[in-house]
Design a protein around this motif. Structure first.
Motif, PDB file in Angstrom:
ATOM      1  N   LYS A   1       2.617   3.369  -3.655  1.00 52.27           N
ATOM      2  CA  LYS A   1       1.472   3.920  -2.922  1.00 52.27           C
ATOM      3  C   LYS A   1       1.712   3.873  -1.420  1.00 52.27           C
ATOM      4  O   LYS A   1       1.394   4.821  -0.697  1.00 52.27           O
ATOM      5  CB  LYS A   1       0.193   3.154  -3.272  1.00 52.27           C
ATOM      6  N   THR A   2       2.276   2.772  -0.938  1.00 50.66           N
ATOM      7  CA  THR A   2       2.551   2.639   0.498  1.00 50.66           C
ATOM      8  C   THR A   2       3.527   3.709   0.969  1.00 50.66           C
ATOM      9  O   THR A   2       3.341   4.317   2.034  1.00 50.66           O
ATOM     10  CB  THR A   2       3.116   1.244   0.808  1.00 50.66           C
ATOM     11  N   VAL A   3       4.566   3.961   0.173  1.00 53.26           N
ATOM     12  CA  VAL A   3       5.543   4.992   0.522  1.00 53.26           C
ATOM     13  C   VAL A   3       4.877   6.367   0.536  1.00 53.26           C
ATOM     14  O   VAL A   3       5.064   7.149   1.474  1.00 53.26           O
ATOM     15  CB  VAL A   3       6.724   4.972  -0.461  1.00 53.26           C
ATOM     16  N   ILE A   4       4.106   6.676  -0.483  1.00 52.92           N
ATOM     17  CA  ILE A   4       3.441   7.984  -0.549  1.00 52.92           C
ATOM     18  C   ILE A   4       2.515   8.179   0.640  1.00 52.92           C
ATOM     19  O   ILE A   4       2.409   9.280   1.193  1.00 52.92           O
ATOM     20  CB  ILE A   4       2.679   8.121  -1.880  1.00 52.92           C
ATOM     21  N   ASP A   5       1.866   7.105   1.068  1.00 50.49           N
ATOM     22  CA  ASP A   5       0.929   7.214   2.190  1.00 50.49           C
ATOM     23  C   ASP A   5       1.627   7.424   3.531  1.00 50.49           C
ATOM     24  O   ASP A   5       0.970   7.718   4.534  1.00 50.49           O
ATOM     25  CB  ASP A   5       0.054   5.956   2.260  1.00 50.49           C
TER      26      ASP A   5
ATOM     27  N   LEU B   1       6.463  -3.428   2.150  1.00 51.16           N
ATOM     28  CA  LEU B   1       6.969  -3.331   3.518  1.00 51.16           C
ATOM     29  C   LEU B   1       8.430  -2.918   3.527  1.00 51.16           C
ATOM     30  O   LEU B   1       8.844  -2.073   4.324  1.00 51.16           O
ATOM     31  CB  LEU B   1       6.796  -4.667   4.242  1.00 51.16           C
ATOM     32  N   SER B   2       9.219  -3.486   2.639  1.00 50.54           N
ATOM     33  CA  SER B   2      10.647  -3.160   2.584  1.00 50.54           C
ATOM     34  C   SER B   2      10.874  -1.696   2.239  1.00 50.54           C
ATOM     35  O   SER B   2      11.705  -1.023   2.854  1.00 50.54           O
ATOM     36  CB  SER B   2      11.354  -4.051   1.556  1.00 50.54           C
ATOM     37  N   MET B   3      10.135  -1.177   1.282  1.00 55.65           N
ATOM     38  CA  MET B   3      10.336   0.208   0.869  1.00 55.65           C
ATOM     39  C   MET B   3       9.802   1.190   1.898  1.00 55.65           C
ATOM     40  O   MET B   3      10.393   2.244   2.133  1.00 55.65           O
ATOM     41  CB  MET B   3       9.690   0.450  -0.493  1.00 55.65           C
ATOM     42  N   ALA B   4       8.682   0.854   2.532  1.00 56.49           N
ATOM     43  CA  ALA B   4       8.093   1.771   3.509  1.00 56.49           C
ATOM     44  C   ALA B   4       8.960   1.922   4.749  1.00 56.49           C
ATOM     45  O   ALA B   4       8.817   2.892   5.500  1.00 56.49           O
ATOM     46  CB  ALA B   4       6.704   1.290   3.904  1.00 56.49           C
ATOM     47  N   LYS B   5       9.882   1.002   4.970  1.00 56.73           N
ATOM     48  CA  LYS B   5      10.734   1.075   6.154  1.00 56.73           C
ATOM     49  C   LYS B   5      11.847   2.114   6.030  1.00 56.73           C
ATOM     50  O   LYS B   5      12.646   2.261   6.952  1.00 56.73           O
ATOM     51  CB  LYS B   5      11.338  -0.298   6.447  1.00 56.73           C
TER      52      LYS B   5
END
Length: 234
Positions: free
Chosen positions: A17-21, A174-178
Motif C-alpha cells: 500500500k505504501t508503494v502504491i501511494d 519504509l525500505s520498499m518505498a525508498k
C-alpha cells in the motif's frame, strides 16, 4: 504459508500500500501475488494500468484480501511479469492515443520470505530477446530464515536494481518505498503539455530531485523542485 509467521503478511500488505501511494497519474503499475502459483491481484487488469487515484484505491482494497498460503515459485511470478509486459506493449498504439506505459524506467519490486529455484536464466533470456522491455529488479527479503542469495543476485547481477534484507519485525514499508530514491537520482523530468485548472492555458512542468549527501556519500531524497512553464513563453 510462511507469510503467516510473525505477522509478515500484514507487513507485506502495508508495504504494498505504501508503494502504491507513492504513484501518480504519470506512473503505470500492476501487482502480481505469488505462492506456488502466480496471479494478478485484480483479474480485470492484466497489463500495466495508470496510477490514477481510482486505480490505486482498487488495488489497495484488493491487497487487503490477500492471504498467506502455499509454497514459493519465483519462476511463476516472473513468467506472469513477462506476460504482463508483452500484453502492455502489444496494446500500445500512440498513433491513435492508446498509451499503456510511461516510456521511462520500468522497475519490478520483488518481495519474498521464501526459498525457490533460481529464475536468473529465464529472466536473462527474456531481457536479451526483448531489450525494449528492460526492467530493473528491486529485491526485498523478509525474515530471518530466508535465503538472500538469489534475490540479491537478481537485483545486482541480472539487472541494475538494488537489494535489501529486512530483518524480522523491521520496517518493510519504509525500505520498499525508498525505491523512488534510486529511480530519481539525477533525473530531470518534463511533463507532457496539459491544461492548467486555474485558467493559465497550456503548461508543461519541469521537476528535478533535491538530493542530500551525508559524510559517507550516502544520498537521500529530501524533496522535489519544480516550475510550471506556459507554452506561450517558449
Amino acid at each position: 504459508g510462511s507469510m503467516n509467521i510473525n505477522n509478515r503478511i500484514t507487513l507485506a500488505k502495508q508495504a504494498a500500500k505504501t508503494v502504491i501511494d507513492t504513484l501518480s497519474d504519470n506512473d503505470y503499475f500492476n501487482v502480481i501475488a505469488f505462492n506456488s502459483e502466480a496471479f494478478f491481484l485484480t483479474c480485470a487488469n492484466e497489463t500495466l494500468v495508470r496510477g490514477t487515484s481510482f486505480n490505486r484505491d482498487v488495488f489497495n482494497k484488493a491487497i487487503l484480501e490477500l492471504t498467506a498460503e502455499g509454497g514459493t515459485d519465483f519462476s511463476a511470478a516472473f513468467n506472469l511479469v513477462f506476460d504482463m509486459l508483452d500484453a502492455t506493449f502489444a496494446r500500445a498504439d500512440p498513433d491513435v492515443g492508446i498509451v499503456t506505459h510511461s516510456g521511462c524506467k520500468t522497475a519490478i519490486l520483488f518481495l519474498t520470505d521464501g526459498n525457490a529455484v533460481d529464475p536468473s536464466d529465464m529472466i536473462k533470456s527474456y531481457l536479451e530477446k526483448n531489450p525494449t522491455k528492460y526492467f530493473d529488479i528491486f529485491s526485498y527479503t523478509l525474515g530471518d530464515n530466508v535465503d538472500e542469495k538469489i534475490p540479491q543476485f537478481l537485483a545486482c547481477n541480472v539487472s541494475n536494481g538494488i537489494y535489501s534484507h529486512i530483518r524480522e519485525g523491521g520496517d518493510l514499508a519504509l525500505s520498499m518505498a525508498k525505491y523512488y530514491e534510486y529511480m530519481t537520482q539525477s533525473k530531470d523530468v518534463w511533463t507532457s503539455p496539459y491544461y492548467d485548472s486555474s485558467g493559465l492555458g497550456i503548461l508543461i512542468t519541469r521537476a528535478v530531485p533535491v538530493i542530500a549527501q551525508d559524510a559517507n556519500s550516502s544520498s537521500t531524497l529530501i524533496g522535489i523542485a519544480g516550475t510550471d512553464i506556459s507554452l506561450e513563453d517558449i
